[in-house]
Write a protein that holds these residues in place. Structure first.
Motif, PDB file in Angstrom:
ATOM      1  N   LEU A 544      49.191  22.235  44.602  1.00  0.00           N
ATOM      2  CA  LEU A 544      48.560  21.753  46.247  1.00  0.00           C
ATOM      3  C   LEU A 544      47.293  22.354  46.141  1.00  0.00           C
ATOM      4  O   LEU A 544      46.791  23.004  45.004  1.00  0.00           O
ATOM      5  N   ASP A 545      46.677  21.973  46.752  1.00  0.00           N
ATOM      6  CA  ASP A 545      44.846  21.753  46.260  1.00  0.00           C
ATOM      7  C   ASP A 545      44.851  22.631  47.783  1.00  0.00           C
ATOM      8  O   ASP A 545      44.441  22.220  48.771  1.00  0.00           O
ATOM      9  N   TYR A 546      44.431  23.830  47.621  1.00  0.00           N
ATOM     10  CA  TYR A 546      43.796  24.924  48.872  1.00  0.00           C
ATOM     11  C   TYR A 546      42.739  25.937  47.807  1.00  0.00           C
ATOM     12  O   TYR A 546      42.624  26.162  47.341  1.00  0.00           O
ATOM     13  N   SER A 547      41.612  25.780  48.851  1.00  0.00           N
ATOM     14  CA  SER A 547      40.868  26.471  48.261  1.00  0.00           C
ATOM     15  C   SER A 547      40.185  27.642  49.676  1.00  0.00           C
ATOM     16  O   SER A 547      39.496  27.524  50.074  1.00  0.00           O
ATOM     17  N   PRO A 548      40.569  28.828  49.353  1.00  0.00           N
ATOM     18  CA  PRO A 548      40.857  29.583  50.960  1.00  0.00           C
ATOM     19  C   PRO A 548      39.208  30.405  50.408  1.00  0.00           C
ATOM     20  O   PRO A 548      39.077  31.281  51.700  1.00  0.00           O
ATOM     21  N   GLY A 549      38.717  30.172  49.274  1.00  0.00           N
ATOM     22  CA  GLY A 549      37.642  31.619  49.291  1.00  0.00           C
ATOM     23  C   GLY A 549      37.625  32.630  48.109  1.00  0.00           C
ATOM     24  O   GLY A 549      38.927  33.081  48.179  1.00  0.00           O
ATOM     25  N   GLU A 550      36.734  32.870  47.601  1.00  0.00           N
ATOM     26  CA  GLU A 550      37.021  34.370  46.465  1.00  0.00           C
ATOM     27  C   GLU A 550      37.294  35.688  47.455  1.00  0.00           C
ATOM     28  O   GLU A 550      38.318  36.069  46.812  1.00  0.00           O
ATOM     29  N   GLY A 577      35.040  31.645  39.572  1.00  0.00           N
ATOM     30  CA  GLY A 577      34.334  32.112  38.114  1.00  0.00           C
ATOM     31  C   GLY A 577      32.981  32.845  38.483  1.00  0.00           C
ATOM     32  O   GLY A 577      32.424  32.591  37.453  1.00  0.00           O
ATOM     33  N   SER A 578      33.571  33.488  39.689  1.00  0.00           N
ATOM     34  CA  SER A 578      31.702  34.227  39.978  1.00  0.00           C
ATOM     35  C   SER A 578      32.077  35.964  39.135  1.00  0.00           C
ATOM     36  O   SER A 578      33.381  35.999  38.795  1.00  0.00           O
ATOM     37  N   PRO A 579      31.226  36.242  39.184  1.00  0.00           N
ATOM     38  CA  PRO A 579      31.619  37.822  39.191  1.00  0.00           C
ATOM     39  C   PRO A 579      32.380  39.033  39.201  1.00  0.00           C
ATOM     40  O   PRO A 579      33.683  39.277  38.810  1.00  0.00           O
ATOM     41  N   GLY A 580      32.729  38.677  40.917  1.00  0.00           N
ATOM     42  CA  GLY A 580      34.299  38.996  42.004  1.00  0.00           C
ATOM     43  C   GLY A 580      34.336  38.468  41.467  1.00  0.00           C
ATOM     44  O   GLY A 580      36.160  39.609  41.319  1.00  0.00           O
ATOM     45  N   VAL A 582      36.104  37.023  38.124  1.00  0.00           N
ATOM     46  CA  VAL A 582      36.024  37.977  37.180  1.00  0.00           C
ATOM     47  C   VAL A 582      36.705  39.375  37.200  1.00  0.00           C
ATOM     48  O   VAL A 582      37.662  40.043  36.647  1.00  0.00           O
ATOM     49  N   ALA A 583      35.695  40.566  37.917  1.00  0.00           N
ATOM     50  CA  ALA A 583      36.309  41.655  37.988  1.00  0.00           C
ATOM     51  C   ALA A 583      37.047  41.526  38.854  1.00  0.00           C
ATOM     52  O   ALA A 583      38.270  42.643  38.716  1.00  0.00           O
ATOM     53  N   ALA A 584      38.016  41.203  39.544  1.00  0.00           N
ATOM     54  CA  ALA A 584      38.977  41.325  40.211  1.00  0.00           C
ATOM     55  C   ALA A 584      39.827  40.821  39.399  1.00  0.00           C
ATOM     56  O   ALA A 584      41.638  41.196  39.073  1.00  0.00           O
ATOM     57  N   LEU A 585      40.165  39.971  38.410  1.00  0.00           N
ATOM     58  CA  LEU A 585      40.899  39.290  37.992  1.00  0.00           C
ATOM     59  C   LEU A 585      41.069  40.289  35.996  1.00  0.00           C
ATOM     60  O   LEU A 585      42.444  40.694  36.037  1.00  0.00           O
ATOM     61  N   ARG A 586      40.296  40.989  36.078  1.00  0.00           N
ATOM     62  CA  ARG A 586      40.282  42.236  34.863  1.00  0.00           C
ATOM     63  C   ARG A 586      41.040  43.440  35.571  1.00  0.00           C
ATOM     64  O   ARG A 586      41.654  43.588  34.566  1.00  0.00           O
ATOM     65  N   ALA A 587      40.103  43.667  36.531  1.00  0.00           N
ATOM     66  CA  ALA A 587      41.339  44.367  37.399  1.00  0.00           C
ATOM     67  C   ALA A 587      42.936  44.908  37.193  1.00  0.00           C
ATOM     68  O   ALA A 587      43.765  45.516  36.943  1.00  0.00           O
ATOM     69  N   SER A 588      43.484  43.231  37.431  1.00  0.00           N
ATOM     70  CA  SER A 588      44.710  42.696  37.421  1.00  0.00           C
ATOM     71  C   SER A 588      45.223  42.581  36.552  1.00  0.00           C
ATOM     72  O   SER A 588      46.683  43.776  35.967  1.00  0.00           O
ATOM     73  N   ASP A 848      19.833  41.172  31.767  1.00  0.00           N
ATOM     74  CA  ASP A 848      20.559  42.015  31.446  1.00  0.00           C
ATOM     75  C   ASP A 848      21.434  42.145  32.350  1.00  0.00           C
ATOM     76  O   ASP A 848      22.035  43.178  33.051  1.00  0.00           O
ATOM     77  N   LYS A 849      22.504  41.210  32.672  1.00  0.00           N
ATOM     78  CA  LYS A 849      23.079  41.717  33.610  1.00  0.00           C
ATOM     79  C   LYS A 849      23.992  39.898  33.748  1.00  0.00           C
ATOM     80  O   LYS A 849      24.026  39.154  33.231  1.00  0.00           O
ATOM     81  N   PRO A 850      25.626  40.168  34.246  1.00  0.00           N
ATOM     82  CA  PRO A 850      26.742  38.145  34.012  1.00  0.00           C
ATOM     83  C   PRO A 850      26.084  37.381  34.734  1.00  0.00           C
ATOM     84  O   PRO A 850      25.599  37.836  35.666  1.00  0.00           O
ATOM     85  N   ALA A 851      25.802  36.470  34.153  1.00  0.00           N
ATOM     86  CA  ALA A 851      25.374  35.973  34.613  1.00  0.00           C
ATOM     87  C   ALA A 851      26.826  34.527  34.646  1.00  0.00           C
ATOM     88  O   ALA A 851      27.378  34.497  33.696  1.00  0.00           O
ATOM     89  N   ARG A 852      26.981  33.886  36.214  1.00  0.00           N
ATOM     90  CA  ARG A 852      28.129  33.168  36.276  1.00  0.00           C
ATOM     91  C   ARG A 852      28.103  31.679  35.278  1.00  0.00           C
ATOM     92  O   ARG A 852      27.220  30.872  35.577  1.00  0.00           O
ATOM     93  N   ARG A 853      29.267  31.416  34.662  1.00  0.00           N
ATOM     94  CA  ARG A 853      29.348  30.026  33.972  1.00  0.00           C
ATOM     95  C   ARG A 853      30.284  29.063  34.680  1.00  0.00           C
ATOM     96  O   ARG A 853      30.809  29.992  35.319  1.00  0.00           O
ATOM     97  N   ARG A 854      29.976  27.545  34.435  1.00  0.00           N
ATOM     98  CA  ARG A 854      31.243  26.776  35.374  1.00  0.00           C
ATOM     99  C   ARG A 854      31.700  25.991  33.508  1.00  0.00           C
ATOM    100  O   ARG A 854      30.894  25.290  32.764  1.00  0.00           O
ATOM    101  N   LYS A 855      32.964  25.625  34.177  1.00  0.00           N
ATOM    102  CA  LYS A 855      33.235  24.729  32.932  1.00  0.00           C
ATOM    103  C   LYS A 855      32.313  23.741  32.894  1.00  0.00           C
ATOM    104  O   LYS A 855      32.129  22.885  33.806  1.00  0.00           O
TER     105      LYS A 855
END
Length: 855
Positions: A544-550, A577-580, A582-588, A848-855
């Motif tokens: 399944l290729d589905y990208s509904p957004g962050e 992969g955005s800071p938001g 990552v924060a959601a994944l960390r919370a989970s 002095d804050k997280p930067a977004r990274r891409r593979k």
């Protein structure tokens, strides 16, 4: 579930050069009964046997009987009255002249006296200088067609007969076989005992079993069915830990299938150096003793032990009571056992764990489909039957059965299963028998279902989009099938697709029938959905290729009532992969109210983001109480090549290490992947640390293989030596395949030559690992060694693996310019990516804050 495009490019045909269509055998004789008498010369690894075969012709004027017999030294063949019969031994057959023609249905008995030193089928375990603690045992393994290596028979799954076995062993031993124990006779002068077992319901030759040695016995009961677990002396507690849920499984399967457990007892025997994980011999399953574990390993290992226990037990109905007539229809055995393992998970651990099990089975299949080959469930083109015992036969078929259950509904599903088993018990089955039984029980026509899921391979590949019309309050879901049809694949799949809409704190489920390649569904809702979950319970085998957004993914991760739906959201957030995200994944990951496997999947997702915030979340995950969470967090930290990740992993290994053997093993492997120079000392420092199945040493060796450190070569080579724990040897061989490309030319040659030597190792699992490692090395110089090993190999798995490796290496060598160009492009991309990451790190430090990274 998705397979990468790179993997699809590597897909090869299933059939190899030399494979041919294999059809069912002619069966002029109907075998009625087999009586076997065995004694052993342990020093010579010899079996002395007497086989009495009772049979009748299926047609008139039968003058000779031909049996499968491989490497048997036959000294005499007589009839039931003791009169000598002429006989002739072929390469794989014993032909007996019956003296006169026999008419249809006329029962005849021939008695064959012989000796054998089997190379397959029957195995002797004995201690030796390198392994002085190895127990003395004798055990058999008949599947697929190896029983003829130690007794004459008609070795074909569709031929079923009753058996009895008399086994003479030292008087301190126990001998276990099929059926009920009729008698035990002791000869005090010879210090022997003879165990007489009788199997009074018919079964095929490959399910005949014999295990003998000194054993502890643990007994239990399952609604009147005697249950036993056997293991070497001193293993009683471990036996209970590994197999103690067996009575619950027996009662559950009997109740749901509606057919009582069909055999006189159920024994589980754990033996040393077993060549499979388990084997479902009628009433007496043989298991590898690596399933036995101590209390410290129990939390990590109990699910694996339960899984194989349930799988082999389910075979007592599916495979034993009713048996596939031909191996090309082997999914009727293995897919059912795999799915019934999942069904016990549903009963024992709940719905979410069950759906996760089905999801994992689908992912395992997708890896083989994308990276190796695609084939239908019924496959009759092969060289040896074991060739089809793959991820299609086990996992894909189990997911197909899950979809069939969903299509029918639970009531009709279980009615159909009961009818299928009741109708065909004690007989042979082909795939049309299953379809016909289900249709008889339910009234459903399943031609279309079997056409797309059984008789063809593959799965639908969906691309989905969704939208919301606020004025009309309509949600639109579009599903497009993007698979490219070929002769192995259905062009357009039909399937019921559930879609969930999260609206005003409620999950609104709708089911749509997908029948075309491009479908649009419109749904009226009270308000805009916070997220839309397509197939939230993962009911359809697909990509399944589905990208509904962050925002939608974050809501999905916290609110989806289906655990596998939340896992799908975690994977989607990893791609964002955005800071938001990552924060959601960390919370989970750190949410102790969340199920452990969802948290573990969140850790895996964070490992793919590769930002400092993701790394720090994983470091926090390594300190959680739950071992599955710590293990997944440790494994994911291997994607970060920095001192912080290495320090967290080193902490898990420091002193006596984490309280979980398996967390330490994951940490050791991940530490090597960080490519930190200090990792070598840490990893060599934990080699030999006591652990269940030597998993910490195995993990450290895998880490050394991933470390790109030239010093690791000598350590790994040393650990492939005979006398090292077999799991460590296997890990070392695999690690050499990973390390090879990072070595200097002399060391590369040394590694390659050692792997070629291991193709003839006495331990099968090291042989197969060496072949896989040589495929990773991909040196043209190894092609001849692989081809020769394939010719010499006794095990069909090794034969095919070496053939595939030699073929792929040869094909790669024929395109050196293309391969080199691709390699150069990859290296250039890696260098550019590294420069980009370095600049992002510098920018992050300045801001002095997280930067977004891409593979």
């Amino acid at each position: 579930m998705a397979a990468g495009a790179g993997a699809l490019a590597d897909r090869q045909p299933f059939a190899l050069p030399g494979d041919r269509p294999v059809w069912g055998r002619n069966r002029p004789l109907r075998i009625e009964h087999l009586r076997l008498e065995f004694s052993f010369d342990l020093k010579q690894r010899r079996v002395d046997g007497v086989a009495a075969l009772t049979f009748h012709p299926r047609a008139d004027a039968v003058r000779e009987a031909v049996f499968d017999a491989i490497d048997l030294d036959v000294s005499a063949v007589t009839d039931e009255a003791g009169r000598d019969l002429k006989f002739a031994l072929g390469e794989r057959t014993l032909t007996v002249d019956l003296g006169r023609s026999r008419r249809q249905g006329q029962s005849t008995t021939v008695v064959v006296t012989y000796t054998a030193t089997p190379r397959r089928g029957l195995y002797f375990n004995q201690p030796e200088q390198a392994y002085p603690d190895r127990p003395v045992q004798v055990w058999t393994q008949g599947q697929a067609e190896d029983s003829a290596h130690y007794f004459p028979c008609f070795d074909f799954p569709g031929e079923k007969f009753t058996t009895e076995m008399l086994i003479t062993v030292p008087n301190t031993w126990t001998a276990i076989s099929n059926g009920r124990l009729d008698a035990v006779a002791e000869d005090r002068r010879r210090r022997t005992k003879t165990f007489h077992w009788k199997q009074e319901r018919p079964h095929p030759a490959y399910l005949v079993t014999l295990v003998a040695g000194e054993f502890d016995e643990v007994t239990a009961d399952a609604g009147g069915v005697p249950v036993q677990y056997y293991g070497q002396p001193g293993s009683s507690d471990d036996l209970q830990r590994a197999f103690g849920r067996t009575p619950k499984m027996i009662e559950y399967f009997a109740e749901k299938i509606g057919v009582p457990y069909p055999w006189a007892k159920y024994a589980t025997v754990a033996v040393h150096d077993f060549i499979f994980g388990g084997m479902e011999n009628t009433s007496a399953t043989t298991m590898t003793d690596t399933l036995l574990h101590d209390q410290r390993a129990h939390a990590d290992f109990v699910e694996q032990a339960d899984s194989i226990t349930a799988h082999e037990l389910a075979h007592q109905w599916f495979g034993d009571l009713l048996t596939c007539r031909e191996w090309s229809h082997g999914w009727l055995n293995e897919s059912f056992a795999t799915y019934f393992d999942a069904l016990f998970v549903e009963a024992h651990r709940g719905w979410d764990a069950f759906r996760y099990n089905v999801l994992q089975n689908g992912q395992i299949y997708l890896q083989e489909d994308g990276g190796d080959y695609r084939r239908p469930l019924v496959q009759n083109v092969f060289t040896e039957p074991i060739d089809v015992f793959d991820r299609h036969l086990y996992e894909r078929g189990s997911v197909v059965l899950d979809m069939l259950r969903h299509r029918l509904g639970d009531d009709l599903w279980w009615r159909a299963i009961n009818h299928y088993v009741t109708k065909h018990q004690e007989s042979e089955v082909l795939t049309p028998d299953l379809q016909r039984a289900i249709e008889e029980a339910t009234g459903y026509n399943l031609d279309g279902f079997f056409a797309q899921w059984v008789w063809k391979g593959g799965h639908p590949e969906f691309k989905a989009t969704t939208s919301w019309d606020g004025q009309k309050k309509l949600a639109t879901v579009t599903l497009q099938q993007t698979q490219k049809p070929d002769e192995t694949l259905t062009s357009v799949y039909e399937a019921p697709m559930e879609v969930g809409f999260w609206v005003n704190g409620r999950f609104d489920r709708r089911t749509f029938e997908v029948v075309d390649g491009h479908e649009t569904f419109v749904v009226s809702l009270a308000a805009a959905p916070e997220f839309i979950s397509i197939d939230p319970a993962n009911r359809v085998l697909k990509t399944l290729d589905y990208s509904p957004g962050e925002q939608a993914l974050k809501a999905n991760l916290t609110q989806n009532p289906e655990a596998v739906g939340r896992i799908d959201a975690a994977k989607g957030l990893a791609k964002v992969g955005s800071p938001g995200a990552v924060a959601a994944l960390r919370a989970s990951l750190l949410d102790r109210q969340e199920t452990d496997f969802v948290r573990a999947e969140a850790a895996t997702a964070l490992g793919k983001v590769k930002s400092e915030a993701a790394r720090d979340a994983l470091v926090a995950g390594t300190k959680e109480r739950d071992a599955r969470v710590r293990r997944a967090s440790a494994a994911a930290l291997g994607n970060f090549r920095d001192e912080t990740a290495a320090a967290a992993l080193t902490r898990l290994l420091a002193g006596e290490g984490d309280r979980s053997y398996y967390v330490q093993a994951a940490a050791a492997t991940a530490l090597g992947k960080t490519l930190q120079s200090e990792a070598f000392g840490t990893l060599t420092g934990v080699l030999g640390r006591e652990a269940h199945n030597d998993v910490i040493t195995a993990g450290a060796l895998a880490g050394l293989g991933a470390s790109r450190d030239e010093r690791a070569a000598s350590v790994l080579l040393e650990h492939t030596q005979w006398g090292v724990h077999q799991n460590a040897r296997r890990s070392a061989a695999a690690a050499l395949g990973d390390l090879h490309r990072w070595l200097t030319a002399p060391d590369r040659t040394r590694v390659r030559e050692r792997l070629e030597e291991l193709l003839d190792d006495p331990w099968l699992r090291v042989q197969t690992t060496a072949a896989t490692a040589l495929l990773a090395v991909a040196a043209p110089e190894s092609v001849s060694a692989l081809r020769a090993a394939s010719e010499r190999a006794l095990d069909g798995r090794m034969k095919r693996l070496c053939k595939v490796a030699a073929k792929r290496i040869s094909e790669k060598a024929e395109k050196p310019e293309e391969v080199n160009a691709l390699r150069k492009q990859v290296e250039e991309l890696q260098q550019s990516n590294q420069k980009l990451e370095d600049r992002l790190v510098a920018l992050e430090a300045r801001l002095d804050k997280p930067a977004r990274r891409r593979k």
